[in-house]
Design a protein around this motif. Structure first.
Motif, PDB file in Angstrom:
ATOM      1  N   GLU A 154     -16.731   6.201  -2.881  1.00 26.04           N
ATOM      2  CA  GLU A 154     -17.828   5.056  -2.820  1.00 26.04           C
ATOM      3  C   GLU A 154     -17.443   3.809  -2.085  1.00 26.04           C
ATOM      4  N   ALA A 155     -16.258   3.376  -2.218  1.00 24.43           N
ATOM      5  CA  ALA A 155     -15.970   2.021  -1.790  1.00 24.43           C
ATOM      6  C   ALA A 155     -14.704   1.946  -0.545  1.00 24.43           C
ATOM      7  N   GLY A 156     -13.884   2.931  -0.493  1.00 21.17           N
ATOM      8  CA  GLY A 156     -12.944   2.871   0.606  1.00 21.17           C
ATOM      9  C   GLY A 156     -13.496   2.843   2.008  1.00 21.17           C
ATOM     10  N   ASN A 157     -12.595   2.445   2.849  1.00 24.40           N
ATOM     11  CA  ASN A 157     -13.219   2.125   4.123  1.00 24.40           C
ATOM     12  C   ASN A 157     -12.079   2.277   5.176  1.00 24.40           C
ATOM     13  N   SER A 158     -11.160   3.149   4.958  1.00 26.05           N
ATOM     14  CA  SER A 158      -9.781   3.319   5.796  1.00 26.05           C
ATOM     15  C   SER A 158     -10.277   4.390   6.503  1.00 26.05           C
ATOM     16  N   THR A 159      -9.811   4.443   8.062  1.00 23.48           N
ATOM     17  CA  THR A 159     -10.022   5.634   8.932  1.00 23.48           C
ATOM     18  C   THR A 159      -8.567   6.210   8.823  1.00 23.48           C
ATOM     19  N   ARG A 160      -7.578   5.505   8.119  1.00 25.09           N
ATOM     20  CA  ARG A 160      -6.205   6.161   8.152  1.00 25.09           C
ATOM     21  C   ARG A 160      -5.933   6.970   6.891  1.00 25.09           C
ATOM     22  N   GLU A 161      -5.161   7.702   7.060  1.00 25.03           N
ATOM     23  CA  GLU A 161      -4.568   8.508   5.679  1.00 25.03           C
ATOM     24  C   GLU A 161      -4.275   7.436   4.894  1.00 25.03           C
ATOM     25  N   THR A 162      -4.449   7.365   3.635  1.00 20.90           N
ATOM     26  CA  THR A 162      -4.492   6.185   2.656  1.00 20.90           C
ATOM     27  C   THR A 162      -3.764   6.927   1.253  1.00 20.90           C
ATOM     28  N   GLU A 163      -2.724   6.261   0.715  1.00 24.17           N
ATOM     29  CA  GLU A 163      -1.993   6.698  -0.412  1.00 24.17           C
ATOM     30  C   GLU A 163      -2.087   5.645  -1.343  1.00 24.17           C
ATOM     31  N   VAL A 164      -2.419   6.193  -2.915  1.00 22.95           N
ATOM     32  CA  VAL A 164      -2.409   5.131  -3.904  1.00 22.95           C
ATOM     33  C   VAL A 164      -1.258   5.964  -5.009  1.00 22.95           C
ATOM     34  N   SER A 165      -0.827   5.119  -5.865  1.00 18.21           N
ATOM     35  CA  SER A 165       0.007   5.678  -6.665  1.00 18.21           C
ATOM     36  C   SER A 165      -0.344   5.143  -8.143  1.00 18.21           C
ATOM     37  N   ILE A 166      -0.690   6.321  -8.770  1.00 20.45           N
ATOM     38  CA  ILE A 166      -1.209   5.944 -10.296  1.00 20.45           C
ATOM     39  C   ILE A 166      -0.066   6.380 -11.561  1.00 20.45           C
ATOM     40  N   MET A 167       0.280   5.359 -12.205  1.00 18.98           N
ATOM     41  CA  MET A 167       1.441   5.362 -13.118  1.00 18.98           C
ATOM     42  C   MET A 167       0.644   5.657 -14.584  1.00 18.98           C
ATOM     43  N   LEU A 168       0.830   6.745 -15.253  1.00 21.50           N
ATOM     44  CA  LEU A 168       0.469   6.855 -16.591  1.00 21.50           C
ATOM     45  C   LEU A 168       1.353   6.310 -17.696  1.00 21.50           C
ATOM     46  N   GLY A 169       1.394   5.057 -17.756  1.00 21.83           N
ATOM     47  CA  GLY A 169       2.557   4.548 -18.693  1.00 21.83           C
ATOM     48  C   GLY A 169       1.932   3.829 -20.183  1.00 21.83           C
ATOM     49  N   ASP A 170       2.740   3.285 -20.528  1.00 18.57           N
ATOM     50  CA  ASP A 170       2.497   2.744 -21.953  1.00 18.57           C
ATOM     51  C   ASP A 170       2.461   1.268 -22.144  1.00 18.57           C
TER      52      ASP A 170
END
Length: 166
Positions: free
Chosen positions: A38-54
């Motif tokens: 819905e909100a991304g706009n990159s035409t490049r492969e894009t990576e995000v890291s999500i940490m399920l922490g404490d």
């Protein structure tokens, strides 16, 4: 040129996420993908890291990077990902979530824990995409986008807080 899908790397650093009555990694991945759609706009492969922490992890990061010696529900750390060759993966940044704070908020606000996690993943990804809520105008825009994305996931408006049942 078409928009590339978001590559998502998830690490679970708190066992409580594994004992939740849902698969936290699946929930986080689904929410991040919808926010990207819905909100991304990159035409490049894009990576995000999500940490399920404490809380301990988030408190340390919050103190180090924001000067606030307390845990919070989610932190976002944007990366300068557009550097490098055009065919390189663009690094969007990191999202770090604190189990205890999120579980406490969900309970206090009479929200489903899975829905609250989804909301905070969406919120964190929007921050990485440059959205903010420092002014009332920006906050309204960001909240409207969050509500719209969460509705696509079948999640009610998170800004309407219902009282706990007695």
């Amino acid at each position: 040129m078409t928009r590339k899908p978001l590559l998502i790397d998830i690490a679970t650093r708190n066992r409580a996420w594994k004992t939740a009555p849902f698969n936290a990694e699946t929930v986080a991945r689904r929410a991040a993908r919808m926010a990207w759609r819905e909100a991304g706009n990159s035409t490049r492969e894009t990576e995000v890291s999500i940490m399920l922490g404490d809380d301990a992890m988030v408190r340390e990061l919050n103190g180090t990077y924001r000067g606030q010696d307390k845990p919070t529900n989610v932190l976002s750390f944007p990366a300068d990902g557009e550097n490098g060759p055009p065919d390189a993966v663009s690094l969007l940044g990191d999202i770090v979530l604190a189990y205890e704070t999120i579980a406490r908020e969900a309970s206090e606000q009479n929200k489903n824990l899975s829905d609250h996690l989804s909301h905070l993943c969406v919120h964190g990804l929007l921050h990485l995409l440059g959205h903010d809520h420092q002014t009332s105008v920006d906050a309204r825009k960001m909240e409207a986008l969050e509500i719209s994305i969460l509705a696509e996931l079948g999640i009610a408006d998170p800004f309407i807080i219902s009282a706990p049942e007695v």
